[in-house]
Write a protein that holds these residues in place. Structure first.
Motif, PDB file in Angstrom:
ATOM      1  N   GLU A  13       0.835  -1.208   0.000  1.00 42.71           N
ATOM      2  CA  GLU A  13       0.000   0.000   0.000  1.00 42.71           C
ATOM      3  C   GLU A  13       0.866   1.253   0.000  1.00 42.71           C
ATOM      4  O   GLU A  13       0.572   2.230  -0.714  1.00 42.71           O
ATOM      5  N   HIS A  14       1.923   1.217   0.783  1.00 40.94           N
ATOM      6  CA  HIS A  14       2.821   2.372   0.835  1.00 40.94           C
ATOM      7  C   HIS A  14       3.454   2.626  -0.529  1.00 40.94           C
ATOM      8  O   HIS A  14       3.484   3.769  -1.011  1.00 40.94           O
ATOM      9  N   ALA A  15       3.959   1.571  -1.153  1.00 37.08           N
ATOM     10  CA  ALA A  15       4.602   1.727  -2.460  1.00 37.08           C
ATOM     11  C   ALA A  15       3.622   2.248  -3.502  1.00 37.08           C
ATOM     12  O   ALA A  15       3.960   3.108  -4.328  1.00 37.08           O
ATOM     13  N   GLU A  16       2.395   1.734  -3.469  1.00 36.59           N
ATOM     14  CA  GLU A  16       1.383   2.166  -4.440  1.00 36.59           C
ATOM     15  C   GLU A  16       1.036   3.640  -4.257  1.00 36.59           C
ATOM     16  O   GLU A  16       0.913   4.394  -5.235  1.00 36.59           O
ATOM     17  N   ARG A  17       0.907   4.073  -3.014  1.00 37.38           N
ATOM     18  CA  ARG A  17       0.543   5.467  -2.762  1.00 37.38           C
ATOM     19  C   ARG A  17       1.688   6.416  -3.092  1.00 37.38           C
ATOM     20  O   ARG A  17       1.458   7.513  -3.618  1.00 37.38           O
ATOM     21  N   VAL A  18       2.902   6.024  -2.770  1.00 36.82           N
ATOM     22  CA  VAL A  18       4.044   6.877  -3.103  1.00 36.82           C
ATOM     23  C   VAL A  18       4.154   7.048  -4.613  1.00 36.82           C
ATOM     24  O   VAL A  18       4.440   8.156  -5.112  1.00 36.82           O
ATOM     25  N   GLU A  19       3.909   5.985  -5.343  1.00 30.46           N
ATOM     26  CA  GLU A  19       3.928   6.082  -6.806  1.00 30.46           C
ATOM     27  C   GLU A  19       2.860   7.061  -7.297  1.00 30.46           C
ATOM     28  O   GLU A  19       3.092   7.855  -8.209  1.00 30.46           O
ATOM     29  N   GLY A  20       1.687   7.008  -6.661  1.00 31.12           N
ATOM     30  CA  GLY A  20       0.617   7.936  -7.029  1.00 31.12           C
ATOM     31  C   GLY A  20       0.970   9.376  -6.688  1.00 31.12           C
ATOM     32  O   GLY A  20       0.617  10.300  -7.433  1.00 31.12           O
ATOM     33  N   VAL A  21       1.679   9.566  -5.559  1.00 31.25           N
ATOM     34  CA  VAL A  21       2.097  10.917  -5.168  1.00 31.25           C
ATOM     35  C   VAL A  21       3.021  11.514  -6.224  1.00 31.25           C
ATOM     36  O   VAL A  21       2.922  12.696  -6.578  1.00 31.25           O
ATOM     37  N   LEU A  22       3.919  10.707  -6.742  1.00 29.83           N
ATOM     38  CA  LEU A  22       4.860  11.194  -7.751  1.00 29.83           C
ATOM     39  C   LEU A  22       4.150  11.570  -9.052  1.00 29.83           C
ATOM     40  O   LEU A  22       4.622  12.446  -9.792  1.00 29.83           O
ATOM     41  N   ARG A  23       3.015  10.933  -9.319  1.00 32.97           N
ATOM     42  CA  ARG A  23       2.269  11.224 -10.550  1.00 32.97           C
ATOM     43  C   ARG A  23       1.260  12.355 -10.377  1.00 32.97           C
ATOM     44  O   ARG A  23       0.791  12.916 -11.361  1.00 32.97           O
ATOM     45  N   ALA A  24       0.930  12.696  -9.142  1.00 30.81           N
ATOM     46  CA  ALA A  24      -0.117  13.688  -8.889  1.00 30.81           C
ATOM     47  C   ALA A  24       0.283  15.055  -9.435  1.00 30.81           C
ATOM     48  O   ALA A  24       1.438  15.467  -9.356  1.00 30.81           O
ATOM     49  N   LYS A  25      -0.711  15.749  -9.979  1.00 38.38           N
ATOM     50  CA  LYS A  25      -0.472  17.074 -10.557  1.00 38.38           C
ATOM     51  C   LYS A  25      -1.008  18.208  -9.675  1.00 38.38           C
ATOM     52  O   LYS A  25      -0.465  19.302  -9.676  1.00 38.38           O
ATOM     53  N   THR A  26      -2.085  17.949  -8.932  1.00 40.88           N
ATOM     54  CA  THR A  26      -2.714  19.008  -8.144  1.00 40.88           C
ATOM     55  C   THR A  26      -2.694  18.669  -6.654  1.00 40.88           C
ATOM     56  O   THR A  26      -2.461  17.520  -6.255  1.00 40.88           O
ATOM     57  N   VAL A  27      -2.965  19.693  -5.834  1.00 44.30           N
ATOM     58  CA  VAL A  27      -3.025  19.501  -4.387  1.00 44.30           C
ATOM     59  C   VAL A  27      -4.125  18.528  -4.021  1.00 44.30           C
ATOM     60  O   VAL A  27      -3.966  17.683  -3.138  1.00 44.30           O
TER      61      VAL A  27
END
Length: 239
Positions: free
Chosen positions: A52-66
């Motif tokens: 879960e941590h790895a999946e969320r960190v990957e999503g954080v790196l892809r996120a564009k907005t707050v």
């Protein structure tokens, strides 16, 4: 002909457009780092699995907005904690009335000699330092503070009084020099319960100097405050 129909080639005046919501703003690297730190803490606390941590960190790196960033911590307690409170008020320039005794708890005297107070010693509420054709060193950087307010009354006559304090206390000074120097580095602690050291006095053909010793902190009063708070909490919970 429909007079209400807007020409598609006409652009709206940006000054009349509503400001975007915070969630729609572009995310900065600092905001990504903040979210990543929260996820790391959640992993350490066992709130997230490694996957879960790895999946969320990957999503954080892809996120564009707050708003996209906030999604990844929405179910974590850290996302709902209140922000820091208001900054603590600066320490008063003079001690509280009645907090300091008239008679000194300690006298440090150097007449044609040198006198030193340093190491792990217990600082009283009122300390008198006299340097007459000599030098006095008062080092509070490792001292035990039993009181929140401490006054160091200093007199240097053809001599010097050198005072050092921990870097996490507040430091105040009032005095002067007659063909000499009286220098106190004003210091404000970020901790409201931290001790306040007041340096008073005069330098006549001599010097009085007070400043923090970097890398040295006092924790005695702060630790007692925390223990008192913990004890009250345990009593409230019935332990």
């Amino acid at each position: 002909m429909d007079l209400q129909k807007q020409d598609p080639h006409t652009q709206a005046d940006p000054r009349t457009q509503a400001a975007p919501a915070v969630s729609e703003l572009r995310a900065s690297d600092a905001e990504r780092d903040r979210i990543a730190d929260i996820l790391h803490d959640a992993l350490a606390e066992g709130r997230l699995t490694v996957d879960e941590h790895a999946e969320r960190v990957e999503g954080v790196l892809r996120a564009k907005t707050v708003g996209e960033l906030e999604v990844f911590i929405r179910d974590l307690p850290a996302a709902h904690r209140r922000g820091p409170g208001p900054a603590p008020s600066p320490a008063p320039h003079r001690p509280t009335a009645g907090a300091i005794p008239i008679e000194p708890d300690d006298n440090v005297v150097a007449i044609f000699s040198g006198a030193v107070r340093k190491g792990r010693w217990r600082a009283g509420r009122r300390i008198h330092a006299y340097a007459i054709f000599g030098s006095v060193e008062i080092d509070l950087s490792e001292a035990l503070f039993d009181h929140q307010q401490v006054v160091v009354k200093s007199f240097a006559i053809f001599g010097s009084v050198d005072i050092r304090v921990p870097e996490n206390v507040s430091l105040r000074g009032i005095g002067g020099g007659v063909l000499g120097s009286f220098e106190v580095d004003t210091l404000d602690s970020g901790e409201p319960e931290a001790p306040v050291v007041y340096v008073d006095g005069w330098a006549v053909m001599g010097s009085v100097e007070a400043r923090p010793r970097r890398g040295k902190v006092v924790a005695d009063i702060l630790d007692r405050v925390q223990r008192k708070a913990d004890k009250s909490l345990r009593k409230h919970l019935g332990h």
